[in-house]
Enzyme design. Structure first.
Site, PDB file in Angstrom:
ATOM      1  N   HIS A  16     -83.556  21.368  58.637  1.00 32.71           N
ATOM      2  CA  HIS A  16     -83.604  19.933  58.370  1.00 32.71           C
ATOM      3  C   HIS A  16     -85.032  19.421  58.233  1.00 32.71           C
ATOM      4  O   HIS A  16     -85.967  19.902  58.867  1.00 32.71           O
ATOM      5  CB  HIS A  16     -82.864  19.140  59.463  1.00 32.71           C
ATOM      6  CG  HIS A  16     -83.250  19.486  60.856  1.00 32.71           C
ATOM      7  ND1 HIS A  16     -82.330  19.688  61.849  1.00 32.71           N
ATOM      8  CD2 HIS A  16     -84.455  19.703  61.433  1.00 32.71           C
ATOM      9  CE1 HIS A  16     -82.933  19.982  62.975  1.00 32.71           C
ATOM     10  NE2 HIS A  16     -84.240  19.994  62.746  1.00 32.71           N
ATOM     11  N   ASN A  17     -85.178  18.429  57.347  1.00 31.15           N
ATOM     12  CA  ASN A  17     -86.436  17.717  57.125  1.00 31.15           C
ATOM     13  C   ASN A  17     -87.542  18.563  56.503  1.00 31.15           C
ATOM     14  O   ASN A  17     -88.704  18.149  56.484  1.00 31.15           O
ATOM     15  CB  ASN A  17     -86.954  17.082  58.421  1.00 31.15           C
ATOM     16  CG  ASN A  17     -86.010  16.030  58.971  1.00 31.15           C
ATOM     17  OD1 ASN A  17     -85.322  16.280  59.963  1.00 31.15           O
ATOM     18  ND2 ASN A  17     -85.935  14.885  58.333  1.00 31.15           N
TER      19      ASN A  17
END
Length: 342
Positions: free
Chosen positions: A237-238
């Site tokens: 994620h991210n």
């Protein structure tokens, strides 16, 4: 496809040495080529294979021009020329437009879109002209897929993700599945953090089989235009991956890693989380990247193969490095004191 060397050079460039009327029908490896094939040589160490090859013509660098007296195309980058010739001889298979009777489609699609058997397309999706959704694909609600994108059989795209134009996603790729987002409570139990961001994949991206891209915890995970990801790569994620970066199979990005443009990553390389890697950096295979890198160059951190007995002996020395370093410091201190006295 069948073409002459003269026609091929007129389309792809290069310097032709030999008869332009020689006909070639396919690209082949030096040791597998037959009459009518075009083979290529990248490294001089394969000179013997070139001599024995039955190919009708070759792609060579100017430095290798005299390796053979048979027809040859000279180009500064034979591997790149091979790639372009291979595209020419092997165009993508045409997929007829239309929705298979077994597909479940809840969104209005352009007539040029192809949806394979047992595929599912959710509501409020925006599918571009000429896109192909293969057999058994699952496309969630609110997904955007660009024009000319190709989803091979079995691709899964979660709700709200964006796939760019001409992107290619191979079988088993999963876009938008939650990454490892958990917090620990006072009883040391894991509490799930909802991943409420999305995934944005740019144009001309290729994603390998069984590669996963997790959504952002808050913002989006972003894969830039022209990125190429091999098979079995987890993108957490991210993460943000810059334009035209390429990553070989089984590399991995931990959460909130930012990778710059035109970065090359070897197979099984791993990135710790919350790192920033700049543009035009090369990471060798099996390297563990544990800190940010801002200067272009080649970075390697691995222990080469060695006999097991040697590894055991050398590792025993590694375990004593702290003690050895302390002894060196003490010796340096004593030598410095002796120098002062003298």
């Amino acid at each position: 496809m069948e073409t002459t060397l003269g026609e091929l050079v007129s389309r792809l460039g290069g310097e032709l040495v030999g008869d332009p009327a020689v006909v070639v029908r396919q690209i082949a490896a030096l040791d597998k080529a037959e009459e009518g094939d075009l083979a290529f040589l990248v490294s001089p160490k394969y000179r013997a294979a070139l001599d024995a090859s039955r190919a009708s013509a070759f792609i060579l660098s100017p430095k290798a021009a005299d390796f053979t007296d048979r027809p040859r195309i000279l180009t500064p980058d034979p591997y790149l020329y091979f790639a372009r010739a291979a595209q020419l001889f092997n165009p993508p298979k045409a997929v007829p437009a239309g929705i298979h009777p077994s597909a479940v489609v809840a969104s209005e699609l352009p007539a040029s879109v192809s949806v394979g058997p047992n595929a599912v397309v959710g509501v409020d999706c925006h599918i571009g002209v000429g896109a192909v959704i293969g057999a058994g694909c699952l496309v969630g609600d609110g997904v955007s897929i660009g024009a000319g994108a190709l989803l091979h059989a079995g691709v899964k795209i979660y709700d709200g993700c964006t796939i760019g134009a001409r992107a290619i996603l191979h079988s088993g790729a999963v876009i938008g599945a939650d990454g490892l987002g958990f917090a620990r409570d006072a009883d040391k139990r894991w509490v799930k953090i909802p991943q409420i961001g999305g995934v944005v994949i740019g144009d001309d991206v290729e994603i390998g089989a069984n590669t996963t891209v997790a959504p952002g915890a808050l913002g989006d995970t972003v894969i830039g235009n022209g990125v190429k990801l091999g098979n079995l790569i987890p993108v957490a994620h991210n993460c943000r991956v810059g334009e035209d970066t390429i990553m070989a199979a089984m590399a991995g990005l931990a959460g909130s890693t930012t990778v710059g443009k035109r970065v090359q990553v070897g197979g099984k390389a791993g990135f710790s989380g919350h790192l920033e890697v700049g543009d035009d950096i090369v990471i060798s295979a099996d390297t563990n990247v544990t800190k940010s890198i801002d200067r272009p160059g080649v970075y390697t951190a691995m222990i080469p193969l060695q006999p097991h007995a040697d590894w055991v002996k050398n590792f025993s020395h590694l375990r004593r490095l702290d003690a050895m370093a302390e002894r060196v410091r003490e010796l340096e201190k004593k030598l410095a004191e002796q120098d002062k006295k003298s």
